[in-house]
Motif scaffolding. Structure first.
Motif, PDB file in Angstrom:
ATOM      1  N   GLU A  55       0.874  -1.528  -0.317  1.00  0.00           N
ATOM      2  CA  GLU A  55      -0.008   0.354   0.143  1.00  0.00           C
ATOM      3  C   GLU A  55       0.992   1.202  -0.269  1.00  0.00           C
ATOM      4  OE1 GLU A  55      -0.511  -2.481   1.887  1.00  0.00           O
ATOM      5  OE2 GLU A  55      -2.360  -3.353   0.040  1.00  0.00           O
ATOM      6  N   ILE A  56       2.501   0.806   0.135  1.00  0.00           N
ATOM      7  CA  ILE A  56       3.135   2.338   0.493  1.00  0.00           C
ATOM      8  C   ILE A  56       3.264   3.187  -1.063  1.00  0.00           C
ATOM      9  CG2 ILE A  56       4.720   3.380   1.769  1.00  0.00           C
ATOM     10  CD1 ILE A  56       3.055   2.530   3.178  1.00  0.00           C
ATOM     11  N   ASP A  57       4.644   2.023  -2.316  1.00  0.00           N
ATOM     12  CA  ASP A  57       4.240   2.267  -3.312  1.00  0.00           C
ATOM     13  C   ASP A  57       4.486   1.333  -4.200  1.00  0.00           C
ATOM     14  OD1 ASP A  57       6.497   4.410  -2.393  1.00  0.00           O
ATOM     15  OD2 ASP A  57       7.409   3.215  -1.283  1.00  0.00           O
ATOM     16  N   GLY A  58       2.816   0.705  -3.883  1.00  0.00           N
ATOM     17  CA  GLY A  58       2.896  -0.601  -4.958  1.00  0.00           C
ATOM     18  C   GLY A  58       3.844  -2.423  -4.899  1.00  0.00           C
ATOM     19  N   GLN A  59       3.572  -2.339  -5.405  1.00  0.00           N
ATOM     20  CA  GLN A  59       4.585  -3.893  -6.397  1.00  0.00           C
ATOM     21  C   GLN A  59       5.248  -3.564  -7.354  1.00  0.00           C
ATOM     22  OE1 GLN A  59       1.167  -6.355  -7.683  1.00  0.00           O
ATOM     23  NE2 GLN A  59       1.562  -8.076  -5.974  1.00  0.00           N
ATOM     24  N   ASN A  83       6.110 -13.286   3.474  1.00  0.00           N
ATOM     25  CA  ASN A  83       5.084 -12.658   3.292  1.00  0.00           C
ATOM     26  C   ASN A  83       5.112 -11.306   2.226  1.00  0.00           C
ATOM     27  OD1 ASN A  83       3.549 -14.962   4.003  1.00  0.00           O
ATOM     28  ND2 ASN A  83       2.995 -14.621   5.606  1.00  0.00           N
ATOM     29  N   LEU A  84       5.831 -10.316   3.266  1.00  0.00           N
ATOM     30  CA  LEU A  84       6.050  -9.080   2.974  1.00  0.00           C
ATOM     31  C   LEU A  84       6.338  -9.455   1.502  1.00  0.00           C
ATOM     32  CD1 LEU A  84       6.081  -5.567   2.859  1.00  0.00           C
ATOM     33  CD2 LEU A  84       8.652  -5.905   3.779  1.00  0.00           C
ATOM     34  N   MET A  85       7.605 -10.328   1.165  1.00  0.00           N
ATOM     35  CA  MET A  85       8.106 -10.017  -0.159  1.00  0.00           C
ATOM     36  C   MET A  85       6.978 -10.742  -1.402  1.00  0.00           C
ATOM     37  SD  MET A  85      11.544  -8.315   0.776  1.00  0.00           S
ATOM     38  CE  MET A  85      10.746  -7.490   1.576  1.00  0.00           C
ATOM     39  N   LYS A  86       6.594 -11.632  -1.123  1.00  0.00           N
ATOM     40  CA  LYS A  86       5.150 -12.548  -1.831  1.00  0.00           C
ATOM     41  C   LYS A  86       4.431 -11.143  -2.111  1.00  0.00           C
ATOM     42  CE  LYS A  86       5.879 -16.973  -0.639  1.00  0.00           C
ATOM     43  NZ  LYS A  86       4.849 -17.613   0.890  1.00  0.00           N
ATOM     44  N   ASN A  87       4.043 -10.217  -1.400  1.00  0.00           N
ATOM     45  CA  ASN A  87       3.486  -9.634  -1.355  1.00  0.00           C
ATOM     46  C   ASN A  87       3.330  -8.509  -2.246  1.00  0.00           C
ATOM     47  OD1 ASN A  87       0.769 -10.981  -0.694  1.00  0.00           O
ATOM     48  ND2 ASN A  87       1.672  -9.650   1.682  1.00  0.00           N
ATOM     49  N   LEU A  88       5.303  -8.377  -2.135  1.00  0.00           N
ATOM     50  CA  LEU A  88       5.320  -6.628  -2.609  1.00  0.00           C
ATOM     51  C   LEU A  88       5.746  -6.933  -4.389  1.00  0.00           C
ATOM     52  CD1 LEU A  88       7.979  -5.187  -0.264  1.00  0.00           C
ATOM     53  CD2 LEU A  88       6.177  -4.636  -0.928  1.00  0.00           C
ATOM     54  N   VAL A  89       6.363  -8.650  -4.725  1.00  0.00           N
ATOM     55  CA  VAL A  89       6.496  -9.402  -6.296  1.00  0.00           C
ATOM     56  C   VAL A  89       5.643  -9.121  -7.129  1.00  0.00           C
ATOM     57  CG1 VAL A  89       7.892 -10.739  -7.480  1.00  0.00           C
ATOM     58  CG2 VAL A  89       8.690  -9.456  -5.973  1.00  0.00           C
ATOM     59  N   ARG A  90       5.573  -8.214  -8.418  1.00  0.00           N
ATOM     60  CA  ARG A  90       3.981  -8.440  -8.848  1.00  0.00           C
ATOM     61  C   ARG A  90       4.818  -9.581  -9.882  1.00  0.00           C
ATOM     62  NH1 ARG A  90       6.646  -3.283 -10.295  1.00  0.00           N
ATOM     63  NH2 ARG A  90       4.315  -2.947 -10.522  1.00  0.00           N
ATOM     64  N   THR A  91       3.662 -10.310 -10.342  1.00  0.00           N
ATOM     65  CA  THR A  91       3.500 -11.398 -11.428  1.00  0.00           C
ATOM     66  C   THR A  91       4.660 -10.998 -11.822  1.00  0.00           C
ATOM     67  OG1 THR A  91       1.071 -12.175 -11.040  1.00  0.00           O
ATOM     68  CG2 THR A  91       2.513 -13.474 -12.423  1.00  0.00           C
ATOM     69  N   GLY A  92       5.212 -12.135 -12.117  1.00  0.00           N
ATOM     70  CA  GLY A  92       6.992 -12.442 -13.041  1.00  0.00           C
ATOM     71  C   GLY A  92       7.632 -11.759 -13.317  1.00  0.00           C
TER      72      GLY A  92
END
Length: 240
Positions: free
Chosen positions: A132-136, A159-168
């Motif tokens: 929510e801070i800077d997007g993915q 879990n943070l890293m998983k949520n921060l990285v976009r698909t691909g």
């Protein structure tokens, strides 16, 4: 098999004091004054088919790697709980910066933004950061951060890293590997003996990041930690 040592409950204040003392007393052997050798040799692994538009550097300290990314036009976001190395990053590179409050990351958190480069550095506890801070992000450069984070925070970190990285998207990850028992005879008080850094192995990364990420081993090199021979290993994690 990996041996990550005993997990010890550490309060936020204790965690802050641990790293603050290291920077205050110049116990910063973890800081590279030059571009990380793994990164310089394997930077193409972060790109995939295209150069990443943005990259996150967790527990960044004053890593020179961040300027290297920014000089390539990559929007670079770093985060560290200690203010001193963030200020040193800007002053040592001769950059002017602006400071503002970052209340979404905690009452005392700050955001430092370069006036000349696409670099933003947060002074905050990483457990409070979120997409929510800077997007993915297209990429993450985990330069041993996962080996340094407190074990009671490890699940939150992953879990943070998983949520921060976009698909691909991709994580280039440096870890250390050693048997923690070799540190038993280090001539230091027990509270000052490694770990951290905590050792991690390929099976650990597969367990923690799968099935969302594929894990690929890239390279291993000999290293030294408080006079003991250890290994550093580099992995590429790709978001499925």
């Amino acid at each position: 098999m990996s041996d990550q040592g005993a997990a010890v409950a550490v309060s936020t204040s204790d965690r802050y004091n641990f790293w603050q003392k290291k920077w205050d007393t110049n116990q910063t052997g973890f800081h590279n004054a030059e571009l990380n050798k793994f990164l310089s040799d394997h930077a193409d692994q972060l790109s995939g088919s295209n150069k990443p538009r943005n990259i996150f550097v967790p527990l960044c300290g004053k890593s020179v790697d961040m300027k290297w990314f920014a000089d390539k036009g990559i929007e670079t976001v770093g985060l560290d709980v200690i203010r001193l190395p963030l200020e040193k990053f800007f002053t040592e590179h001769g950059m002017d910066w602006e400071e503002e409050d970052a209340p979404a990351l905690g009452a005392q958190s700050k955001l430092f933004s370069s006036k000349t480069h696409p670099i933003k550095l947060y002074c905050a506890d990483i457990v409070n950061y979120s997409p929510e801070i800077d997007g993915q992000f297209d990429a993450v450069w985990d330069r041993g951060s996962i080996s340094a984070v407190n074990r009671e925070d490890l699940d939150k970190y992953v879990n943070l890293m998983k949520n921060l990285v976009r698909t691909g998207g991709r994580i280039l990850m440096e870890v250390v590997q050693y048997d923690v028992s070799i540190m038993d005879d280090v001539d230091r008080p027990p509270e000052r003996r490694p770990p951290p850094p905590f050792p991690l192995y390929e099976e650990d990364l597969n367990r923690m990041y799968g099935p969302e990420f594929s894990v690929q081993f890239l390279e291993k090199r000999g290293s030294n930690l408080v006079g003991k021979d250890i290994e550093q290993a580099l992995f590429l994690l790709v978001r499925n």
